[in-house]
Every structure is written in C-alpha cells, then in structure tokens.
Design an enzyme around this catalytic site. Sequence first.
Site, PDB file in Angstrom:
ATOM      1  N   ARG A   1       0.840  -1.210   0.000  1.00 12.77           N
ATOM      2  CA  ARG A   1       0.000   0.000   0.000  1.00 12.77           C
ATOM      3  C   ARG A   1       0.866   1.246   0.000  1.00 12.77           C
ATOM      4  O   ARG A   1       0.694   2.156  -0.825  1.00 12.77           O
ATOM      5  CB  ARG A   1      -0.905  -0.016   1.226  1.00 12.77           C
ATOM      6  CG  ARG A   1      -1.677   1.290   1.491  1.00 12.77           C
ATOM      7  CD  ARG A   1      -2.280   1.240   2.883  1.00 12.77           C
ATOM      8  NE  ARG A   1      -3.124   2.382   3.180  1.00 12.77           N
ATOM      9  CZ  ARG A   1      -2.718   3.504   3.751  1.00 12.77           C
ATOM     10  NH1 ARG A   1      -1.427   3.664   4.041  1.00 12.77           N
ATOM     11  NH2 ARG A   1      -3.564   4.487   4.007  1.00 12.77           N
TER      12      ARG A   1
ATOM     13  N   HIS B   1      -2.900  -5.650   3.728  1.00 11.88           N
ATOM     14  CA  HIS B   1      -3.871  -5.766   4.815  1.00 11.88           C
ATOM     15  C   HIS B   1      -5.281  -6.043   4.306  1.00 11.88           C
ATOM     16  O   HIS B   1      -6.149  -6.440   5.063  1.00 11.88           O
ATOM     17  CB  HIS B   1      -3.857  -4.498   5.680  1.00 11.88           C
ATOM     18  CG  HIS B   1      -4.597  -3.343   5.100  1.00 11.88           C
ATOM     19  ND1 HIS B   1      -4.054  -2.503   4.140  1.00 11.88           N
ATOM     20  CD2 HIS B   1      -5.857  -2.870   5.318  1.00 11.88           C
ATOM     21  CE1 HIS B   1      -4.935  -1.577   3.818  1.00 11.88           C
ATOM     22  NE2 HIS B   1      -6.030  -1.780   4.501  1.00 11.88           N
TER      23      HIS B   1
ATOM     24  N   GLU C   1      -7.128   7.137  -0.396  1.00  8.61           N
ATOM     25  CA  GLU C   1      -6.996   5.699  -0.192  1.00  8.61           C
ATOM     26  C   GLU C   1      -8.338   5.255   0.381  1.00  8.61           C
ATOM     27  O   GLU C   1      -8.549   5.250   1.584  1.00  8.61           O
ATOM     28  CB  GLU C   1      -5.843   5.365   0.748  1.00  8.61           C
ATOM     29  CG  GLU C   1      -5.396   3.909   0.661  1.00  8.61           C
ATOM     30  CD  GLU C   1      -6.238   2.967   1.500  1.00  8.61           C
ATOM     31  OE1 GLU C   1      -7.359   2.609   1.050  1.00  8.61           O
ATOM     32  OE2 GLU C   1      -5.783   2.594   2.582  1.00  8.61           O
TER      33      GLU C   1
ATOM     34  N   GLU D   1     -17.092  -0.631   2.861  1.00 12.65           N
ATOM     35  CA  GLU D   1     -16.971   0.660   3.549  1.00 12.65           C
ATOM     36  C   GLU D   1     -17.588   1.803   2.747  1.00 12.65           C
ATOM     37  O   GLU D   1     -17.846   2.868   3.296  1.00 12.65           O
ATOM     38  CB  GLU D   1     -15.520   1.019   3.914  1.00 12.65           C
ATOM     39  CG  GLU D   1     -14.881   0.062   4.907  1.00 12.65           C
ATOM     40  CD  GLU D   1     -13.499   0.504   5.321  1.00 12.65           C
ATOM     41  OE1 GLU D   1     -13.130   1.668   5.072  1.00 12.65           O
ATOM     42  OE2 GLU D   1     -12.781  -0.322   5.908  1.00 12.65           O
TER      43      GLU D   1
ATOM     44  N   GLY E   1     -10.420  11.941   2.902  1.00 14.80           N
ATOM     45  CA  GLY E   1     -10.204  10.970   3.971  1.00 14.80           C
ATOM     46  C   GLY E   1      -8.730  10.874   4.291  1.00 14.80           C
ATOM     47  O   GLY E   1      -8.118   9.806   4.208  1.00 14.80           O
TER      48      GLY E   1
END
Length: 342
Positions: A24, A266, A117, A126, A48
């Site tokens: 990432r 992750h 992201e 989400e 965000g």
Amino acid sequence: MLSNYFTEYENLEIHELMLKDRPRQEAYYNAIVKNKELFKDKVVLDVGAGTGILSAFCAQAGARLVYAVEASNLATRVALDLIEENGLTETVKVIHSQIEEFVLPATAEKVDIIVSEWMGFYLLHEGMLDSVLYARDHFLKPDGQLFPSECTIFVAPCAVPSLFDYWQNVDGVKMEQFAKKLRLQKSTRPEIIHLKPNDLLHEGIVFHWMNLLDVDSKDLDEIRFKEVVSTQFAGKHQGFCIWFDVRFPGEEAITLSTSPLAPESHWKQCVVVLPEENCEHLEENSPVAFTILMKRNPNDARKYNLEVELLDPNVEEHPVPCSCHMTKCILTEAHLKMMDTS
C-alpha cells in the site's frame, strides 16, 4: 455527531496496520513522489486524509496547496501533528470535515488532483468511493486527475485449505465434524483471509472494471457477473476468491494489487465459501459456471451482500474459444485453429 464509521478510524492501531502495509505504502509513494511532474504547482484534495501521510507525499512531490480533509477527530489529533512535524503547514491545510460538508474557499479554483486511499475489502466494502465521487463531481477541474484512476475486481475458483484441509489432522487428531460446524457458522458472510498462489484454480478473470473519472455512484449499487471459466490448475473447488487492483496515472503506471499472486496486503482476499455438498476435486480444464452478485446492503450503504450461484456448465453458453475439456469446446477450438492456418 460522527457516525461509528468515522469514530472507528480514531483507533490508531487501524492506521498502524495500514502504514505498515508495504505494498500500500509503496504504491502511493511511487505513484505520487515519482510522478513529481504531475504534482508540481498543483492544487490537491486528499479525501479521507487520515494521518495525513498522503498529503505529505503530495507536498513533497511539489504540490502548491493540499487540502487534507478528514472527518474523524484524527484530523486534529494526528494529521495536524504530522504536517507540523514535517514543516509542511504552508502547503498542507488540514480540515476537520466530511467531504460532503467541505467548502472550497470563495476565491479558490477547483483542484487539479484528488488523492484518496478509499479501498475496502473486495474493493467496495466501507462505501468510501461514494465520497471520492462526490469530491470529483464538486471539486475537481474538468481536466483533473484521480489517484488512483482505475480499478478492477477479479474472481477465481479456489481451494480454502484453512477451512477444510487443516482440520483433517490437528496434531494427530481428526476434527472433521468441528470443521463442518465451523464452516456452517462462517457461511453467512465471506471470509477475509490470505490465500496462497497455489490455492487458486485459475489466475483470475475480470469481474468488474471502473474508470473513476466516469463511474457514477448508482453504478455501485449492484454489480452482476456471469461466466464459464476453465480451470487452469487441478484442485479442490471450495470457494470463489475475490480481489482487486487499482492503477494510478503517470508514466510509470503504478498498480497496487491485492491478488494472492502479489505481496500480502492488509486487504487480504475475500472468499465466498461453497456449501459442503458443492465442493469437489476438479481436474485441469474443468468448466466452472457461476453467477456472482455484489449488491449494496439496503440497511447499511457502506456494506455489500455477496452472492454466488453455481450453474450447470452443460447448459450454460461457454466463451469462444474455451479451453475446457467438454467435447463441444474441444471441437470449436480445433475448428478455430484450422481456420487460422488455412
């Protein structure tokens, strides 16, 4: 009052997990800092912003101004400290706000680049992409860019040894009945786990692709896919593995992949486990016919329901050419080869 979604992100351990995710971090760093010509003297909106690290990357890449918009209290608790600690307060403006409530300064032009992201498990979990699309529609210049700009969801038939094979021998003890009960308990929702490359029965086919400059929020409400895929590897068919890639603009065209074939992230992979009676050993070139539905949960727009249905490969139409071992596909492929050589 902030929703539970935003307050959950005030847990610093969540950010520790993301910041230690090297695939990432490296993807965003390379996409931003190694494409300085795209960021030089540009105005950037970080949707965000979290800890503020992506905003810091943008400033280091030469951005003239960065709006770091973060809805949770992380904006004042962490992001401000990070920007001050790195001497970037002249360039990065940390704003404690939901993006839907953010307002550009009256004299400000729209932004050149939106960075975010936003990806969740199986890409859309989400529902943060909706906020990025809102920012695109309200704050991005007509010729502006999104980081990332494209995303692809893949699906492949797979084995799930951690739910099946592991329980055949636990320190010399069989636990098959326990495993059946465990799988039944887990059957109500997909598993988020790491699969190994050799757990896949196919390298993966494109389930869905999006150009984020064009996609509409309504397009995210329901994604349906139907296919007949020919297995590339023999193995136990125990589920369907779903993962995603995102691609960034720039000459280097950085791609962040969450495939079992890529370094672990992750996000892991999302696996829809098949009912016991549908699991079978498949030989190489076996046809697997299925439909998959990803539909927004009517009670929680940030979550999705995933449904997979196995179909009869003897009835369903196969792609042309198809490499499966069914007679009709073997004959079709042979005919196509003859046409090519004639």
